[in-house]
Write an enzyme that holds these catalytic residues in place. Sequence first.
Site, PDB file in Angstrom:
ATOM      1  N   GLY A  46       0.751  -1.244  -0.058  1.00  0.00           N
ATOM      2  CA  GLY A  46      -0.046  -0.046  -0.045  1.00  0.00           C
ATOM      3  C   GLY A  46       0.653   1.229   0.141  1.00  0.00           C
ATOM      4  O   GLY A  46       1.980   1.050   0.375  1.00  0.00           O
ATOM      5  N   HIS A 143      -4.227   1.791   7.844  1.00  0.00           N
ATOM      6  CA  HIS A 143      -2.811   1.907   7.679  1.00  0.00           C
ATOM      7  C   HIS A 143      -2.757   3.352   6.914  1.00  0.00           C
ATOM      8  O   HIS A 143      -2.055   4.529   6.988  1.00  0.00           O
ATOM      9  CB  HIS A 143      -1.838   1.273   7.613  1.00  0.00           C
ATOM     10  CG  HIS A 143      -0.527   1.283   7.519  1.00  0.00           C
ATOM     11  ND1 HIS A 143       0.333   1.015   8.503  1.00  0.00           N
ATOM     12  CD2 HIS A 143       0.270   2.330   6.502  1.00  0.00           C
ATOM     13  CE1 HIS A 143       1.858   1.704   7.987  1.00  0.00           C
ATOM     14  NE2 HIS A 143       1.652   2.253   7.069  1.00  0.00           N
ATOM     15  N   HIS A 147      -2.402   7.752   6.948  1.00  0.00           N
ATOM     16  CA  HIS A 147      -1.289   8.594   6.400  1.00  0.00           C
ATOM     17  C   HIS A 147      -1.972   9.873   5.822  1.00  0.00           C
ATOM     18  O   HIS A 147      -1.048  10.961   5.875  1.00  0.00           O
ATOM     19  CB  HIS A 147      -0.780   8.129   5.261  1.00  0.00           C
ATOM     20  CG  HIS A 147       0.590   7.058   5.431  1.00  0.00           C
ATOM     21  ND1 HIS A 147       1.653   7.454   6.088  1.00  0.00           N
ATOM     22  CD2 HIS A 147       0.458   5.602   5.317  1.00  0.00           C
ATOM     23  CE1 HIS A 147       2.425   6.435   6.162  1.00  0.00           C
ATOM     24  NE2 HIS A 147       1.840   5.465   5.365  1.00  0.00           N
TER      25      HIS A 147
HETATM   26 NI    NI Z   1       2.976   3.638   5.537  1.00  0.00          NI
END
Ligand code: NI
Length: 174
Positions: A46, A143, A147
């Site tokens: 990712g 996750h 960000h």
């Molecule tokens: Ni990351």
Amino acid sequence: MATREIVTLPDPVLRQKARKVPAVTEDIRTLIDDMVETMRAAPGVGLAAPQVGDSRRVIVVEYAEPPEQEGEPARPPKLFTLVNPEIVRRAPDQVKGVEGCLSVPGYLGEVERFESITIKGLNRAGLPVRIKAAGWLARIFQHEIDHLEGTLFIDRAEEVWKGEEKEIESIAAD
Ligand code: NI
């Protein structure tokens, strides 16, 4: 397509709240394509746009679900590209798992995440999509969406440690 440089701590872009994308333009599609290439080259499962220094709300995820039963062949990886992703449902259960991040190289930490979530956003064509994700895929999405808020796994981890090379390789970094 081109790979872009992955920014690492302490680059301040990683701590900014990313801007909402008003429309999925050619420029955004180029960003998406470059992010996919960068994620694959890293390699990672990712990537969020701030990790290539672009503070806009775009994420890419590519993950192969493990086989349902032992001995079955691995499933092909599925690519998700999302603009303005938003978690609209969280299952109450949380699970712990070890994460790493391409922007925090060399470190691992155990993080609690929702076991399953529903996300909505726009796809590469600018059309609305809804994705249900559970397990590791749900973890990756959480996750990456973190960000976009300037949040890193090290903020959520109770403990962060320096990972051994081998260990990091076996845990898909995102
Ligand atoms: Ni990351």
